[in-house]
Structures are given as structure tokens and as C-alpha cells.
Motif scaffolding. Sequence first.
Motif, PDB file in Angstrom:
ATOM      1  N   ASP A  18      -3.008   4.318   1.221  1.00 21.93           N
ATOM      2  CA  ASP A  18      -3.871   3.138   1.237  1.00 21.93           C
ATOM      3  C   ASP A  18      -5.264   3.611   0.814  1.00 21.93           C
ATOM      4  N   THR A  59      -4.535  -3.112  -1.323  1.00 18.58           N
ATOM      5  CA  THR A  59      -4.791  -4.534  -1.570  1.00 18.58           C
ATOM      6  C   THR A  59      -6.020  -4.712  -2.455  1.00 18.58           C
ATOM      7  N   LYS A  94      -0.582  -7.087   1.515  1.00 20.17           N
ATOM      8  CA  LYS A  94      -0.331  -6.621   2.886  1.00 20.17           C
ATOM      9  C   LYS A  94      -0.731  -7.723   3.856  1.00 20.17           C
ATOM     10  N   PRO A  95      -0.034  -7.891   4.965  1.00 13.89           N
ATOM     11  CA  PRO A  95       1.004  -7.050   5.580  1.00 13.89           C
ATOM     12  C   PRO A  95       2.382  -7.193   4.957  1.00 13.89           C
ATOM     13  N   GLU A 141      -2.166   4.988   6.273  1.00 16.83           N
ATOM     14  CA  GLU A 141      -2.804   3.682   6.422  1.00 16.83           C
ATOM     15  C   GLU A 141      -3.931   3.755   7.457  1.00 16.83           C
ATOM     16  N   GLY A 193      -1.764  -2.951   7.265  1.00 19.29           N
ATOM     17  CA  GLY A 193      -1.281  -1.929   6.331  1.00 19.29           C
ATOM     18  C   GLY A 193      -0.079  -1.190   6.891  1.00 19.29           C
ATOM     19  N   ALA A 231       2.982  -3.356   6.544  1.00 17.60           N
ATOM     20  CA  ALA A 231       3.467  -3.333   5.147  1.00 17.60           C
ATOM     21  C   ALA A 231       4.282  -2.068   4.887  1.00 17.60           C
TER      22      ALA A 231
END
Length: 258
Positions: free
Chosen positions: A10, A123, A158-159, A182, A187, A190
Motif C-alpha cells: 500500500d 487507492t 479498498k476495502p 497495509e 486496506g 482488501a
Amino acid sequence: MNSLAAMIFDVDGTLADTERAHLLAFNQAFASAGLDWHWSVPVYKDLLAVTGGKERIRYYIDQTQPGFTYPGDAYAFIAGLHAEKTRAYKAIAGQGKLPLRPGVARLFREAREAGVRLAIATTTTPANVTALLQHTLGADALEWFEVIGAGDIVERKKPAPDIYLYVLERLGLDASACIAFEDSAGGLRAALDADLTTIVTVNEFTHDHPFEGAALVLNQLGEPDQPFTVLSGDAGGSTFLDLALVRRVHGRLSAPVG
Ligand code: XBP
Ligand code: MG
């Protein structure tokens, strides 16, 4: 059991503490548009539950600006406002004020030396990823990541697991051969829904999130001279997260093949 083939990261809150810069950029964009909207840190902490900057702006308008009249098409207006926000964020990133969190650059180096593949699942807008990586790791850093899954490349952010499923598909790997990093509950959700073993590093916006299902929850990845704090899980006595510990965590928890 698949050995570790790739690490998927992430971006915001994980690679760097970027959300205060995003917050500043949102407020700068609102001011540039002549809007009297100003998000405080507490308000932004709540708004972070909505991932994606355009979705976040829309949510804010729907929830708090009942009398607001869009000047023209709502989507075009929000897209234009968000483009200004992205411009502002890139300018902030370009000022060198967004350092990577402890241990991140070291872990990237260890992975590259060991032939463990690297990817990003975020994202945020792709241009923000480029700006962050180039201003922290240098011009060629983008090439370190075989896949950069970012922003609107998937419909459900996300999620939802979509961005992780997209990255796994592009890597050509099963989730059991990978591990995710994450910083937030959304996150983590996800990543877990993509069947990924996940390590969490918290920050000021996410420290009070629930992290049920995370393989390990840390305050940071740490450095040899900057030990991490283990908030949940078993780090086996290590004081910072290196590739050896990532492999141990991955080996303990990834679903066996077959
Ligand atoms: C965090 C997000 C993003 C950023 C803002 O992304 O939800 O929306 O807050 O960036 P991640 P944009 O933690 O998945 O990296 O305005 O470009 O969406
Ligand atoms: Mg994040």
C-alpha cells in the motif's frame, strides 16, 4: 507451501505518512476554487473511511453541504477539483517533505538483492505514486515495481479486494506466494479478501483501527537502531522487520498450495 515470491505495498500511510499532505492539498484545492470548505485533521480522519479522493469529496458534499449547487455536471466538477488537489499534492511531494517511513527503503533494497518481486496496490492517484517514489528513491525507482496498481484502474476501491486481485493477476502469482503491507482497516480488509497474508504498520490516522486477521501489527517496520513495537502477532524476538522476518511470517501463515 509457496515460498515468498512478491511483496505488495500500500502507499498512503504505509510507504510514507502522506495523509497530512493529502489533507493540505485538498484544502488548497478548495481555496483555489473559491470554496469555503476546510477539512480539519479530526474531520479528515473520519473522511479517510471513504477511500479515493473524488469519492471522499462527493461524500463530504452529500453529507455536509445539502444546499450546494454544482456549477454544471457534478462528476466534472469533482474531477476538476480533484485534479487541482493532485497538482497541489505533487507540489508538496516535490518539496521533499514526504520521507519514506523507517525501514521501507531498506526492505525494498533487501527484496531487490534477494530477487523478491515488488508491487504496489493503492487507492491513490497514479501521479501521486510517481511523485512520492521519484522524490524519495530517485528517478529509476518506478522500475523497481513490476506492477503499480493505483486509483481508478479498478472500479471498486479498498476495502474491496479489486486492486490486490488486479496486482496478483498482473504478477501472475497466487496470493499464497505473496505478502501485503497495509496501514488501515480498509486496506487490511482488501488484502485479506484477496487471501493475502498481511503485515500492518499503523500511523496517527489508523492506530485505533481494528486489525483482526493481520499476521503482524507494528508501529513501524523499524531499523537496526530504531526498534519497532509489536502491537499484535509474533515477531519472534526480532526488533525490526527485515526480509528474513517477512519470510518467517509468510511461511507461517500463507495457505498451503493444493
Ligand atoms: C489512501 C487513499 C487515497 C488518499 C488520497 O490510499 O484512500 O484516497 O487518501 O489520494 P492508499 P487520492 O492507503 O490505498 O494508498 O486523492 O489520489 O485518492
Ligand atoms: Mg494506506
